[in-house]
Design a protein around this motif. Structure first.
Motif, PDB file in Angstrom:
ATOM      1  N   ILE A  47       0.847  -1.188   0.000  1.00  0.00           N
ATOM      2  CA  ILE A  47       0.000   0.000   0.000  1.00  0.00           C
ATOM      3  C   ILE A  47       0.883   1.237   0.000  1.00  0.00           C
ATOM      4  O   ILE A  47       2.057   1.182   0.372  1.00  0.00           O
ATOM      5  N   ARG A  48       0.296   2.345  -0.382  1.00  0.00           N
ATOM      6  CA  ARG A  48       1.027   3.606  -0.421  1.00  0.00           C
ATOM      7  C   ARG A  48       1.028   4.252   0.972  1.00  0.00           C
ATOM      8  O   ARG A  48      -0.023   4.405   1.584  1.00  0.00           O
ATOM      9  N   LYS A  71     -11.220   1.597   3.539  1.00  0.00           N
ATOM     10  CA  LYS A  71     -11.762   0.497   2.739  1.00  0.00           C
ATOM     11  C   LYS A  71     -11.753   0.843   1.252  1.00  0.00           C
ATOM     12  O   LYS A  71     -11.403   0.014   0.406  1.00  0.00           O
ATOM     13  N   GLN A  72     -12.150   2.083   0.922  1.00  0.00           N
ATOM     14  CA  GLN A  72     -12.200   2.476  -0.487  1.00  0.00           C
ATOM     15  C   GLN A  72     -10.800   2.547  -1.092  1.00  0.00           C
ATOM     16  O   GLN A  72     -10.587   2.147  -2.246  1.00  0.00           O
ATOM     17  N   ALA A  81      -8.158  -4.391   3.327  1.00  0.00           N
ATOM     18  CA  ALA A  81      -7.571  -3.320   4.130  1.00  0.00           C
ATOM     19  C   ALA A  81      -6.933  -3.863   5.404  1.00  0.00           C
ATOM     20  O   ALA A  81      -5.825  -3.461   5.783  1.00  0.00           O
ATOM     21  N   GLU A  82      -7.621  -4.793   6.077  1.00  0.00           N
ATOM     22  CA  GLU A  82      -7.064  -5.364   7.312  1.00  0.00           C
ATOM     23  C   GLU A  82      -5.791  -6.153   7.019  1.00  0.00           C
ATOM     24  O   GLU A  82      -4.784  -6.029   7.732  1.00  0.00           O
ATOM     25  N   LEU A  83      -5.812  -6.970   5.956  1.00  0.00           N
ATOM     26  CA  LEU A  83      -4.622  -7.745   5.603  1.00  0.00           C
ATOM     27  C   LEU A  83      -3.469  -6.835   5.197  1.00  0.00           C
ATOM     28  O   LEU A  83      -2.305  -7.089   5.556  1.00  0.00           O
ATOM     29  N   ASN A 143       1.896  -4.508   6.507  1.00  0.00           N
ATOM     30  CA  ASN A 143       2.732  -3.315   6.401  1.00  0.00           C
ATOM     31  C   ASN A 143       2.983  -2.728   7.788  1.00  0.00           C
ATOM     32  O   ASN A 143       2.543  -1.608   8.096  1.00  0.00           O
ATOM     33  N   PRO A 144       3.654  -3.479   8.654  1.00  0.00           N
ATOM     34  CA  PRO A 144       3.914  -2.948  10.003  1.00  0.00           C
ATOM     35  C   PRO A 144       4.947  -1.825   9.959  1.00  0.00           C
ATOM     36  O   PRO A 144       5.722  -1.696   9.006  1.00  0.00           O
TER      37      PRO A 144
END
Length: 528
Positions: A141-142, A281-282, A290-292, A297-298
């Motif tokens: 993710i960004r 979510k979007q 989103a949760e995964l 991405n910790p």
């Protein structure tokens, strides 16, 4: 036939009543003596248990090894002309050379590799590996840190502080939201309407701060009953021009008490949190995605803390020879000495010990012989089949690890062998993560595919061949009962519970069968 002589009364004969009293007194005295003897035996038995419980593991292993290597001992006796001491000594030396010394060396090398592996892992390497895995699974993710900062900033707004600090926190939240919108500006179908609603809610919060935060703190805990009614907006209030403004104006009526203003502030903040979650979510592709993605991405701090805790725990579980304390080495060495001595004397005097126990035991000899046969059968068949199949899986898997170019092959061999002893989990619990690591982290897909095929076709199937060959169709434990006995045995007895647990289940089954036979005998003996 000569006539029977009449019995003449003895001069020392006593009356019947005193004789009965003497017999009764003797019976009570004997019962008391037996009771005291039982109490003394129980007390001494408890002391004996406390003395010997520390040697349970080496004695149990010695008994298993003696049963397994008994054919070799018998062969030595035949070749040496029944020289018992020399045969026992040679068998003990053979067990020491082919079992104990190699096992100690392998464990030492595995512990050293584990310690070196943990020492070489750092947060940078782990971050790089996680990045490759995220790219492979499509979980990148960004600016994940921006998502976390925005969530933390919104949570901070729920803390009641002074108005100036709250205004600054709202401004910080607005800046973070604007940065997040800029990051995803080039993404198709960016939810601009959600960003607009988020900004409108922040404006609403900013307006409510003075009335909600500066109110009396004592009045914010519970409203007076007479102040619960909602006051309608004043006359002449401009009407809402769109749905968003109308919804925001409906959150908190104006002209309310301090408690009601604070509750309105909390309601607006709840709307802000819901909008933030909907934004996530979007932007990230759905609730589950989103949760995964956030889990994959910790932050660098989270990775460093988790790595430090894991390293400290595993280093305590894998003590190397260099870092082991003197007490640990003495404990291990003393246990090995007891194990070797017990093996020698079990081989030398095992039959005599068995006859002594059978003579002192109150059980019927047939039942004792059956229990001994069950121990022999279980040790030789079930335990031997389990250990040999686990070792075979470990060796085959280690060969695959070596060809695939993985490091710490001995450590992986020990882990595979240990997991192969556990039903349902098996060796796949080790070689499958290695396949995933080779493919998604090292990006060596050919090696990953080859190791996966090797593990599925050979490593995880060899145990079926070995167990069928050794057990010869003899009954085995149900898979569920075998799993529970192994897990329960490990929890109670430690690693040795892998062997003790299934054997306890087998002995219990044998004792229940003996009890059933006794009950059937009693039923058959009763008159019809």
């Amino acid at each position: 036939m000569s006539p029977k002589k009449k019995a003449t009364p003895s001069r020392t004969a006593t009356p019947a009543t005193p004789a009965g009293g003497t017999v009764l007194g003797g019976s009570i005295s004997r019962l008391l003596s037996v009771a005291v003897l039982i109490v003394v035996i129980v007390a001494i038995g408890i002391l004996f248990y406390r003395v010997m419980v520390g040697f349970f593991v080496p004695l149990f292993l010695a008994a298993l090894l003696v049963v397994i290597f008994r054919p070799l001992h018998e062969w030595f006796k035949r070749q040496l002309g029944n020289r018992a001491r020399l045969s026992a000594l040679l068998t003990t030396a053979t067990i020491l050379l082919i079992v104990l010394i190699p096992a100690a060396l392998i464990l030492t090398i595995g512990a050293a590799q584990g310690t070196r592996l943990l020492s070489g892992v750092n947060s940078q390497n782990l971050t790089l590996a996680l990045g490759r895995a995220r790219e492979a699974f499509g979980l990148s993710i960004r600016s994940p840190q921006l998502h976390r900062q925005l969530e933390a900033s919104i949570n901070q707004l729920a803390v009641r502080t002074d108005a100036e600090t709250t205004h600054a926190q709202i401004a910080q939240t607005r800046r973070l939201a604007d940065q997040l919108q800029e990051v995803y500006a080039d993404k198709p179908n960016t939810p601009d309407e959600l960003f607009e609603r988020f900004d409108a809610l922040l404006v609403r919060l900013d307006e409510q701060v003075e009335a909600a935060i500066t109110g009396d703190a004592a009045a914010l805990t519970e409203p007076p009953p007479e102040q619960i009614t909602v006051v309608a907006p004043p006359a002449g209030e401009p009407a809402a021009t769109d749905a968003t403004t109308a919804e925001l104006d409906g959150l908190v009526p104006r002209g309310l008490t301090s408690w009601q203003q604070w509750q309105g502030y909390q309601q607006t903040l709840a709307k802000l949190e819901d909008t933030s979650n909907e934004l996530r979510k979007q932007l990230l592709g759905g609730s589950m995605q989103a949760e995964l993605a956030m889990l994959a991405n910790p932050s660098d701090q989270t990775i460093h803390q988790g790595l430090t805790r894991g390293r400290m725990y595993l280093q305590a579980q894998l003590p190397s020879v260099a870092s082991a304390t003197t007490g640990f080495l003495f404990h291990i060495g003393f246990g090995l000495v007891v194990l070797i001595i017990a093996i020698y004397f079990f081989l030398l005097d095992g039959p005599a010990m068995t006859r002594t126990v059978m003579r002192l035991s109150p059980l019927d000899d047939a039942y004792e012989e059956r229990l001994l046969e069950e121990f022999d059968r279980t040790s030789r068949a079930v335990v031997l089949a389990t250990i040999l199949s686990a070792l075979a899986q470990g060796v085959l898997a280690a060969l695959g690890y070596y060809v695939a170019g993985l490091d710490s092959v001995v450590l992986l061999f020990l882990a595979t062998t240990f997991m192969a002893l556990i039903p349902f989990l098996g060796a796949m619990a080790v070689w499958l993560p290695c396949v995933l690591w080779l493919g998604f982290v090292d990006e060596r897909w050919f090696a990953a595919l080859a190791l996966g095929l090797w593990g599925a076709l050979f490593v995880s199937t060899i145990d079926n061949v070995i167990k069928v060959f050794i057990l010869h169709g003899r009954s085995q434990l149900h898979p569920l009962l075998a799993l529970l006995s192994v897990l329960g045995g490990v929890q109670v007895f430690g690693p040795i519970g892998l062997l003790v647990g299934p054997m306890i289940v087998v002995f219990l089954q044998t004792l229940l069968e003996i009890l059933q036979q006794e009950l059937l005998k009693d039923s058959a003996a009763e008159p019809i």
